[in-house]
Design an enzyme around this catalytic site. Structure first.
Site, mmCIF file in Angstrom:
data_model
loop_
_atom_site.group_PDB
_atom_site.id
_atom_site.type_symbol
_atom_site.label_atom_id
_atom_site.label_comp_id
_atom_site.label_asym_id
_atom_site.label_seq_id
_atom_site.Cartn_x
_atom_site.Cartn_y
_atom_site.Cartn_z
ATOM 1 N N TYR A 60 47.434 29.662 48.133
ATOM 2 C CA TYR A 60 46.317 30.571 48.445
ATOM 3 C C TYR A 60 45.698 30.212 49.787
ATOM 4 C CZ TYR A 60 46.530 32.473 43.734
ATOM 5 O OH TYR A 60 46.942 33.101 42.594
ATOM 6 N N ARG A 120 29.163 39.304 33.597
ATOM 7 C CA ARG A 120 29.741 39.335 34.942
ATOM 8 C C ARG A 120 28.924 40.237 35.864
ATOM 9 N NH1 ARG A 120 31.455 39.251 39.293
ATOM 10 N NH2 ARG A 120 33.554 39.451 40.113
ATOM 11 N N ARG A 168 37.855 39.711 31.423
ATOM 12 C CA ARG A 168 37.443 41.122 31.469
ATOM 13 C C ARG A 168 37.860 41.965 30.279
ATOM 14 N NH1 ARG A 168 39.865 41.692 37.300
ATOM 15 N NH2 ARG A 168 41.059 40.072 36.265
ATOM 16 N N ARG A 184 42.999 32.214 29.719
ATOM 17 C CA ARG A 184 42.084 33.314 30.067
ATOM 18 C C ARG A 184 41.478 33.967 28.827
ATOM 19 N NH1 ARG A 184 42.595 35.775 35.477
ATOM 20 N NH2 ARG A 184 43.025 34.000 36.789
ATOM 21 N N ASP A 197 37.142 28.265 38.256
ATOM 22 C CA ASP A 197 38.348 28.822 38.881
ATOM 23 C C ASP A 197 39.025 27.754 39.718
ATOM 24 O OD1 ASP A 197 39.610 31.710 39.215
ATOM 25 O OD2 ASP A 197 39.913 30.617 41.076
HETATM 26 O O1 CP3 Z 1 39.166 31.557 30.073
HETATM 27 C C1 CP3 Z 1 39.748 30.857 30.937
HETATM 28 O O2 CP3 Z 1 40.986 30.718 30.939
HETATM 29 C C2 CP3 Z 1 38.901 30.059 31.930
HETATM 30 C C3 CP3 Z 1 38.710 30.563 33.218
HETATM 31 C C4 CP3 Z 1 39.753 30.647 34.304
HETATM 32 C C5 CP3 Z 1 39.615 31.602 35.347
HETATM 33 N N1 CP3 Z 1 40.565 31.344 36.284
HETATM 34 C C6 CP3 Z 1 38.583 32.642 35.419
HETATM 35 C C7 CP3 Z 1 38.833 33.858 36.236
HETATM 36 C C8 CP3 Z 1 40.868 29.869 34.590
HETATM 37 C C9 CP3 Z 1 41.490 28.755 33.780
HETATM 38 C C10 CP3 Z 1 41.354 30.305 35.859
HETATM 39 C C11 CP3 Z 1 42.490 29.676 36.557
HETATM 40 C C12 CP3 Z 1 43.111 30.372 37.685
HETATM 41 N N2 CP3 Z 1 42.477 31.024 38.708
HETATM 42 C C13 CP3 Z 1 44.499 30.386 37.944
HETATM 43 C C14 CP3 Z 1 45.545 29.678 37.124
HETATM 44 C C15 CP3 Z 1 45.921 30.436 35.898
HETATM 45 C C16 CP3 Z 1 46.706 31.685 36.181
HETATM 46 O O3 CP3 Z 1 46.197 32.773 35.852
HETATM 47 O O4 CP3 Z 1 47.836 31.577 36.698
HETATM 48 C C17 CP3 Z 1 44.701 31.122 39.128
HETATM 49 C C18 CP3 Z 1 46.027 31.409 39.785
HETATM 50 C C19 CP3 Z 1 43.418 31.517 39.616
HETATM 51 C C20 CP3 Z 1 43.108 32.246 40.871
HETATM 52 C C21 CP3 Z 1 42.483 33.547 40.575
HETATM 53 N N3 CP3 Z 1 41.206 33.698 40.075
HETATM 54 C C22 CP3 Z 1 43.039 34.829 40.750
HETATM 55 C C23 CP3 Z 1 44.434 35.104 41.274
HETATM 56 C C24 CP3 Z 1 42.060 35.750 40.366
HETATM 57 C C25 CP3 Z 1 42.141 37.247 40.486
HETATM 58 C C26 CP3 Z 1 43.065 37.845 39.504
HETATM 59 C C27 CP3 Z 1 42.298 38.597 38.469
HETATM 60 O O5 CP3 Z 1 42.658 38.427 37.273
HETATM 61 O O6 CP3 Z 1 41.398 39.323 38.856
HETATM 62 C C28 CP3 Z 1 40.934 35.032 39.899
HETATM 63 C C29 CP3 Z 1 39.673 35.584 39.384
HETATM 64 C C30 CP3 Z 1 39.295 35.176 37.984
HETATM 65 N N4 CP3 Z 1 39.260 33.879 37.534
HETATM 66 C C31 CP3 Z 1 38.858 36.039 36.937
HETATM 67 C C32 CP3 Z 1 38.547 35.216 35.837
HETATM 68 C C33 CP3 Z 1 38.021 35.645 34.508
HETATM 69 C C34 CP3 Z 1 38.671 37.547 37.036
HETATM 70 C C35 CP3 Z 1 37.601 37.868 38.026
HETATM 71 C C36 CP3 Z 1 36.445 38.725 37.538
HETATM 72 O O7 CP3 Z 1 35.972 38.591 36.386
HETATM 73 O O8 CP3 Z 1 35.993 39.535 38.333
#
Ligand code: CP3
Length: 343
Positions: free
Chosen positions: A150, A37, A28, A24, A74
């Protein structure tokens, strides 16, 4: 021409200072991410807009001396394009209408899913063209169990209860879902490599709290199926597996799934655990994201500890889970300098 440091480590070499990237690393905690975003309608639309996704993928590379870039996408895009709509609600996270039966699985279209993800391939192509040749481009997908948790739980489901109960109560439903996800995921990963991904990562973020027989069935078997399908297609790029929370079972995962390297979390970033891995098996990660949030002088000591316990094997520096939104970008800079200044 020498290989980039991340590729050398994944080929089995110990490199000092270690190559470094952060789970990540785009997100944010960066003000420039929040600005981009804000331009997108919703999170899915954001991931499917290559102009925006390329920009946020490259943002952390402009600030920090990182060895790898991970495509901005994602793990839930795959069920979304298969027909189970995902909504990202601010402050809640992903929300989907849960599936509950074999009939629900049959109603989804996994065969076309890899085609539906074509904006991700365009993002990969454009990021690869923009990157320094020494920076490695990582493609990724969710592992079947984590994605299924999920799909079955509908998003918010503490302890992944719905999926765990379903795995016992209706094995045909859950095993069919895992198999279809594995096949669609393999097709997706193969296309990511064709578009420029040089390393693949499988995120199994909910590999925790599973008894060994269930771990074998829902984590090891589907992961092995993906790795076999990717290799059968002639794709030989390194694959990093991340069975988060697997604890000691992560050693079995490393030995049985066919992955090239193991990503550690905080439960297994220890000398005792590493002694259970095959000699020379490459590992990544382990640094506590809470320490990155806290900042301060303890960061140096934890970096030293991770480098010491991995001293006899190939190691890529990373966190044990993702950078959180409350992290100060200046603390990330300090961590990157500490790691890059080592050795
Ligand atoms: O920079 C990176 O790592 C690349 C992008 C990336 C995202 N999601 C962007 C994202 C990667 C590799 C993921 C993988 C992902 N997505 C996982 C596996 C890694 C982990 O964290 O365990 C999982 C479980 C998800 C599912 C997911 N996506 C969740 C549970 C959420 C909400 C939680 C949160 O942090 O808000 C997301 C949304 C998400 N995916 C965001 C980002 C940057 C935040 C959303 C936003 O910007 O509004």
């Amino acid at each position: 021409m020498t290989m980039p440091p991340m590729m050398r480590v994944l080929a089995g070499e110990r490199v000092s200072p270690p190559p470094l990237w952060l789970m990540r690393q785009a997100g944010r905690y960066l003000p420039e991410y929040r600005a981009v975003r804000a331009q997108a309608k919703d999170f899915i639309d954001f991931c499917f807009s290559p102009d925006l996704a390329v920009e946020v993928t490259l943002q952390p590379l402009r600030r920090y001396a990182l060895s790898a870039s991970i495509v901005f996408a994602d793990i839930l895009l795959l069920p979304h394009v298969a027909g189970q709509e995902v909504r990202f609600e601010p402050g809640v996270g992903p929300v989907m209408d849960p599936i509950a039966s074999r009939a629900d699985v049959d109603a989804l279209d996994f065969d076309q899913a890899a085609d539906g993800l074509s904006p991700v391939y365009e993002t990969l192509e454009r990021v690869r063209a923009a990157l320094d040749p020494n920076v490695t481009l990582i493609g990724f997908a969710g592992s079947p169990w984590t994605v299924a948790t999920y799909m079955i739980g509908g998003g918010k489901d503490p302890n992944r209860w719905a999926a765990r109960v379903a795995a016992y109560r209706d094995p045909e439903f859950v095993d069919t879902l895992l198999t279809r996800l594995a096949d669609a995921t393999a097709a997706y990963l193969i296309r990511q490599v064709a578009a420029g991904a040089q390393v693949l990562k499988l995120f199994d973020s909910w590999a925790e709290s599973l008894p060994e027989p269930l771990f074998d069935r829902v984590i090891i078997e589907p992961t092995r199926r993906i790795v076999d399908a990717v290799r059968a297609a002639g794709v030989d790029v390194p694959i990093i597996g991340f069975p988060r929370g697997a604890g000691l079972l992560a050693a079995k995962y490393a030995k049985r799934t066919g992955v090239t390297a193991l990503a550690l979390d905080m439960t297994n970033a220890s000398q005792e655990f590493l002694a259970t891995l095959p000699d020379g098996f490459p590992v990544q990660g382990g640094f506590d994201p809470a320490l990155l949030c806290a900042g301060g002088p303890q960061i140096g000591g934890e970096v030293e500890r991770l480098l010491a316990i991995t001293a006899d094997r190939p190691y890529i520096f990373n966190l044990g889970h993702g950078v959180t939104p409350d992290v100060d970008p200046a603390t990330v800079a300090a961590l990157v300098d500490t790691v890059n200044g080592h050795g």
